[in-house]
Design an enzyme around this catalytic site. Structure first.
Site, short mmCIF file in Angstrom:
data_model
loop_
_atom_site.label_atom_id
_atom_site.label_comp_id
_atom_site.label_asym_id
_atom_site.label_seq_id
_atom_site.Cartn_x
_atom_site.Cartn_y
_atom_site.Cartn_z
N ARG A 156 17.21 1.31 0.46
CA ARG A 156 17.47 2.00 -0.87
C ARG A 156 18.29 3.36 -0.51
NH1 ARG A 156 14.75 -1.55 -2.38
NH2 ARG A 156 13.01 -1.71 -3.51
N SER A 224 9.07 1.87 -8.73
CA SER A 224 8.61 2.31 -7.53
C SER A 224 9.02 3.83 -7.68
CB SER A 224 9.08 1.89 -6.14
OG SER A 224 8.51 0.73 -6.09
N GLU A 320 11.91 7.77 -4.74
CA GLU A 320 13.24 7.18 -4.90
C GLU A 320 13.85 7.39 -6.16
OE1 GLU A 320 12.64 2.58 -4.51
OE2 GLU A 320 13.61 2.79 -6.85
P1 FAD Z 1 20.53 4.62 -13.43
O1 FAD Z 1 19.13 5.20 -13.21
O2 FAD Z 1 21.26 4.67 -14.73
O3 FAD Z 1 21.49 5.39 -12.23
C1 FAD Z 1 20.96 5.31 -10.94
C2 FAD Z 1 21.99 6.37 -10.16
O4 FAD Z 1 23.36 5.54 -10.00
C3 FAD Z 1 22.12 7.61 -10.58
O5 FAD Z 1 22.36 8.70 -9.63
C4 FAD Z 1 23.23 7.50 -11.50
O6 FAD Z 1 24.21 8.60 -11.61
C5 FAD Z 1 24.23 6.43 -10.57
N1 FAD Z 1 25.02 5.65 -11.32
C6 FAD Z 1 24.71 4.65 -12.00
N2 FAD Z 1 25.81 3.81 -12.52
C7 FAD Z 1 26.71 4.59 -11.92
C8 FAD Z 1 28.04 4.17 -11.86
N3 FAD Z 1 28.57 3.46 -12.66
N4 FAD Z 1 29.00 4.94 -11.22
C9 FAD Z 1 28.37 5.88 -10.29
N5 FAD Z 1 27.31 6.07 -10.25
C10 FAD Z 1 26.22 5.53 -11.13
N6 FAD Z 1 14.82 -1.20 -7.57
C11 FAD Z 1 14.90 -1.87 -6.42
O7 FAD Z 1 15.74 -1.73 -5.66
N7 FAD Z 1 13.97 -2.83 -6.53
C12 FAD Z 1 13.09 -3.21 -7.51
O8 FAD Z 1 12.22 -4.22 -7.28
C13 FAD Z 1 12.88 -2.43 -8.55
N8 FAD Z 1 12.05 -2.50 -9.58
C14 FAD Z 1 12.13 -2.11 -10.56
C15 FAD Z 1 11.11 -2.19 -11.35
C16 FAD Z 1 11.18 -1.39 -12.94
C17 FAD Z 1 10.13 -1.66 -13.93
C18 FAD Z 1 11.91 -0.20 -12.93
C19 FAD Z 1 11.97 0.53 -14.23
C20 FAD Z 1 13.26 -0.16 -11.74
C21 FAD Z 1 12.95 -0.66 -10.77
N9 FAD Z 1 13.89 -0.53 -9.64
C22 FAD Z 1 13.91 -1.27 -8.63
C23 FAD Z 1 14.81 0.58 -10.01
C24 FAD Z 1 16.04 0.51 -10.61
O9 FAD Z 1 16.12 -0.96 -11.50
C25 FAD Z 1 17.41 0.21 -9.82
O10 FAD Z 1 17.54 1.23 -9.03
C26 FAD Z 1 18.44 -0.18 -10.56
O11 FAD Z 1 19.52 -0.51 -9.83
C27 FAD Z 1 18.93 1.21 -11.34
O12 FAD Z 1 20.24 0.84 -12.42
P2 FAD Z 1 20.30 1.61 -13.48
O13 FAD Z 1 21.79 1.20 -13.98
O14 FAD Z 1 19.13 1.85 -14.65
O15 FAD Z 1 20.58 3.00 -12.74
N1 EPU Z 2 -0.60 -2.42 -2.36
C1 EPU Z 2 -1.77 -1.29 -2.35
N2 EPU Z 2 -2.08 -0.84 -3.69
C2 EPU Z 2 -1.24 -0.72 -4.58
C3 EPU Z 2 0.02 -1.75 -4.57
C4 EPU Z 2 0.26 -2.20 -3.39
O1 EPU Z 2 -2.59 -1.31 -1.50
O2 EPU Z 2 -1.72 -0.37 -5.69
C5 EPU Z 2 -0.29 -2.83 -1.09
C6 EPU Z 2 0.02 -4.35 -1.20
O3 EPU Z 2 -1.37 -4.94 -0.90
C7 EPU Z 2 1.07 -4.73 0.01
C8 EPU Z 2 1.96 -3.55 -0.04
O4 EPU Z 2 1.08 -2.47 -0.56
O5 EPU Z 2 0.43 -4.98 1.08
C9 EPU Z 2 3.15 -3.56 -0.75
O6 EPU Z 2 3.23 -3.85 -2.18
P1 EPU Z 2 4.10 -4.83 -3.01
O7 EPU Z 2 4.59 -6.07 -2.55
O8 EPU Z 2 3.80 -4.53 -4.25
O9 EPU Z 2 5.52 -3.88 -2.63
P2 EPU Z 2 5.80 -2.16 -2.93
O10 EPU Z 2 6.06 -1.89 -1.26
O11 EPU Z 2 4.91 -1.57 -3.56
C10 EPU Z 2 8.42 -2.67 -2.99
C11 EPU Z 2 9.47 -2.16 -3.64
C12 EPU Z 2 9.59 -2.88 -4.85
C13 EPU Z 2 9.86 -4.37 -4.90
C14 EPU Z 2 8.65 -4.84 -4.08
C15 EPU Z 2 8.83 -6.28 -3.77
C16 EPU Z 2 9.87 0.14 -2.57
C17 EPU Z 2 9.87 1.57 -2.90
N3 EPU Z 2 9.53 -0.70 -3.73
O12 EPU Z 2 7.27 -2.37 -3.40
O13 EPU Z 2 11.02 -2.03 -5.57
O14 EPU Z 2 9.90 -4.63 -6.11
O15 EPU Z 2 8.63 -4.26 -2.78
O16 EPU Z 2 9.87 -6.39 -2.72
O17 EPU Z 2 10.61 -0.32 -1.54
C18 EPU Z 2 11.62 -0.23 -6.88
O18 EPU Z 2 12.26 -0.20 -5.85
O19 EPU Z 2 11.40 0.48 -7.93
C19 EPU Z 2 10.54 -1.45 -6.70
C20 EPU Z 2 9.89 -1.77 -7.67
#
Ligand code: FAD
Ligand code: EPU
Length: 332
Positions: A156, A224, A320
């Site tokens: 991240r 997250s 995050e």
């Molecule tokens: P924004 O929120 O618009 O911007 C994020 C940052 O990047 C800000 O600092 C912004 O200034 C900068 N930025 C954006 N575009 C540019 C650009 N073109 N040039 C310079 N700076 C820029 N993340 C994960 O890694 N794994 C996941 O599984 C995951 N699951 C998610 C699930 C949900 C439901 C949600 C809501 C979010 C999740 N995220 C996850 C976080 C998010 O999706 C990512 O961080 C994504 O890359 C953000 O993209 P954005 O365009 O919305 O960024």
């Molecule tokens: N868990 C709990 N309680 C909960 C949820 C999860 O105990 O309420 C435990 C699960 O049992 C498991 C562990 O936590 O042992 C991990 O859970 P999960 O697989 O759901 O992943 P996470 O660590 O919560 C991370 C990323 C997600 C990504 C998933 C899958 C971060 C901060 N988050 O979540 O990314 O989608 O793994 O790879 O690293 C995001 O960055 O926004 C995001 C959603």
């Protein structure tokens, strides 16, 4: 004033002084010079950004589009505009039988934001596929590129979140994807799959994510809220004496990553609310806005969670998501 409600996935009905769209990278400097040194914030789809109060500066929304594909004998080279939607790119690749991104399906946001926090899910991080990131350097007023190694990718994290934060606009990303595909299925529910093809993995990831994570179009959230903390092995071994079931992921021989969701869950936060802001009942790492929440309530709940985790486990958890106050980024 312009509404921010639909510009960030937390959905607070706040305002920004101005919103400016830029679709020609060469125009960036000219447009920014009109701001007369007032604050600005570059925004993709706002899925990792939470505006906490009305923003006094200008939101810059890049609109750099396009997908170009080049084949080599062994790889696909895919040059993509920063403002393309990430999940649409994943779908486009699957439709063109280019496999590798399937574990990263359904992550909201833009292609340009993907390298910034090195998006990751289900055992894959985008750094594995990044060949080059193109950007405009605002202080040097010039276009530049970085190769993958120079992006300083980590969990991240990247150079764009650290040294270059706020100083650059990413205009495009070139991905390098091996033609020889290998399934990545060591994470969580993917282990259940037997000899899956890329589409099976895509379908499973989509299903698991839809089951576990709230849809931001229905309930405000930014995925997250906190990162998973990395702690020393010695501290982990000590914690295991009190919490024998504490999970961990291997980092290196001295450190492990602990799921913050598990820590928060043990402390009984799931389902707890302050006003309209809640800790999600199924995923403790996700904070939500039921539509009536405020930035102040979000800060209160997030600080309460962070401080309670520290008091109980002596582990510092960091947000995050980017928190934006009236003049720019604020600390939790
Ligand atoms: P924004 O929120 O618009 O911007 C994020 C940052 O990047 C800000 O600092 C912004 O200034 C900068 N930025 C954006 N575009 C540019 C650009 N073109 N040039 C310079 N700076 C820029 N993340 C994960 O890694 N794994 C996941 O599984 C995951 N699951 C998610 C699930 C949900 C439901 C949600 C809501 C979010 C999740 N995220 C996850 C976080 C998010 O999706 C990512 O961080 C994504 O890359 C953000 O993209 P954005 O365009 O919305 O960024
Ligand atoms: N868990 C709990 N309680 C909960 C949820 C999860 O105990 O309420 C435990 C699960 O049992 C498991 C562990 O936590 O042992 C991990 O859970 P999960 O697989 O759901 O992943 P996470 O660590 O919560 C991370 C990323 C997600 C990504 C998933 C899958 C971060 C901060 N988050 O979540 O990314 O989608 O793994 O790879 O690293 C995001 O960055 O926004 C995001 C959603």
């Amino acid at each position: 004033m312009n509404s921010l409600a639909s510009l960030h996935s937390f959905g607070f009905p706040l305002l920004a002084h101005d919103v400016m769209s830029v679709n020609v990278a060469a125009d960036l400097q000219a447009q920014l010079s009109q701001l007369n040194n007032t604050a600005f914030y570059i925004l993709g789809e706002g899925s990792n950004t939470v505006f906490l109060e009305d923003y006094q500066g200008t939101i810059i929304k890049p609109a750099f589009m396009g997908v170009d594909l080049v084949h080599t004998d062994t790889h696909y080279l895919l040059k993509v505009g920063a403002s393309e939607n990430w999940h649409k790119l994943v779908l486009w690749c699957i439709q063109h039988q280019i496999y590798g991104f399937e574990n990263l399906a359904l992550i909201p946001g833009t292609v340009g934001a993907a390298p910034i926090q090195n998006i990751g899910a289900y055992g894959v991080e985008i750094k594995q596929f990044i060949h080059q990131v193109d950007y405009y350097d605002l202080s040097e007023q010039t276009h530049k590129s970085l190769d993958s190694l120079s992006c300083e990718f980590a969990y991240r994290d990247s150079i764009f979140k650290q040294r270059l934060a706020g100083q650059i606009v990413i205009t495009g990303v070139t991905f390098i994807i091996p033609k020889r595909w290998e399934a990545v299925m060591h994470y969580g529910e993917l282990k259940e799959l037997i000899e899956p093809c890329a589409i099976d993995i895509f379908n499973k990831v989509v299903q698991v994510r839809q089951d576990k994570l709230p849809d931001p179009s229905k309930i405000g959230n930014a995925g997250s809220f906190f990162k998973n903390p990395v702690i020393a092995m010695g501290q982990y071994n000590k914690l295991q004496q009190t919490w024998p079931s504490i999970p961990s992921y291997f980092v290196d021989s001295n450190n492990v990553k602990v799921p913050a969701a598990w820590l928060i869950d043990q402390l009984g936060f799931k389902g707890k609310k302050i006003g309209g802001i809640g800790c999600h009942p199924d995923q403790a790492l996700v904070l939500t806005n039921d539509g009536s929440g405020t930035g102040e309530q979000l800060l209160q709940l997030a600080r309460n969670i962070r401080d309670t985790v520290f008091n109980e486990f002596s582990i510092i958890i960091e947000n995050e998501v980017r928190l934006i106050g009236k003049n720019g980024p604020v600390a939790l």
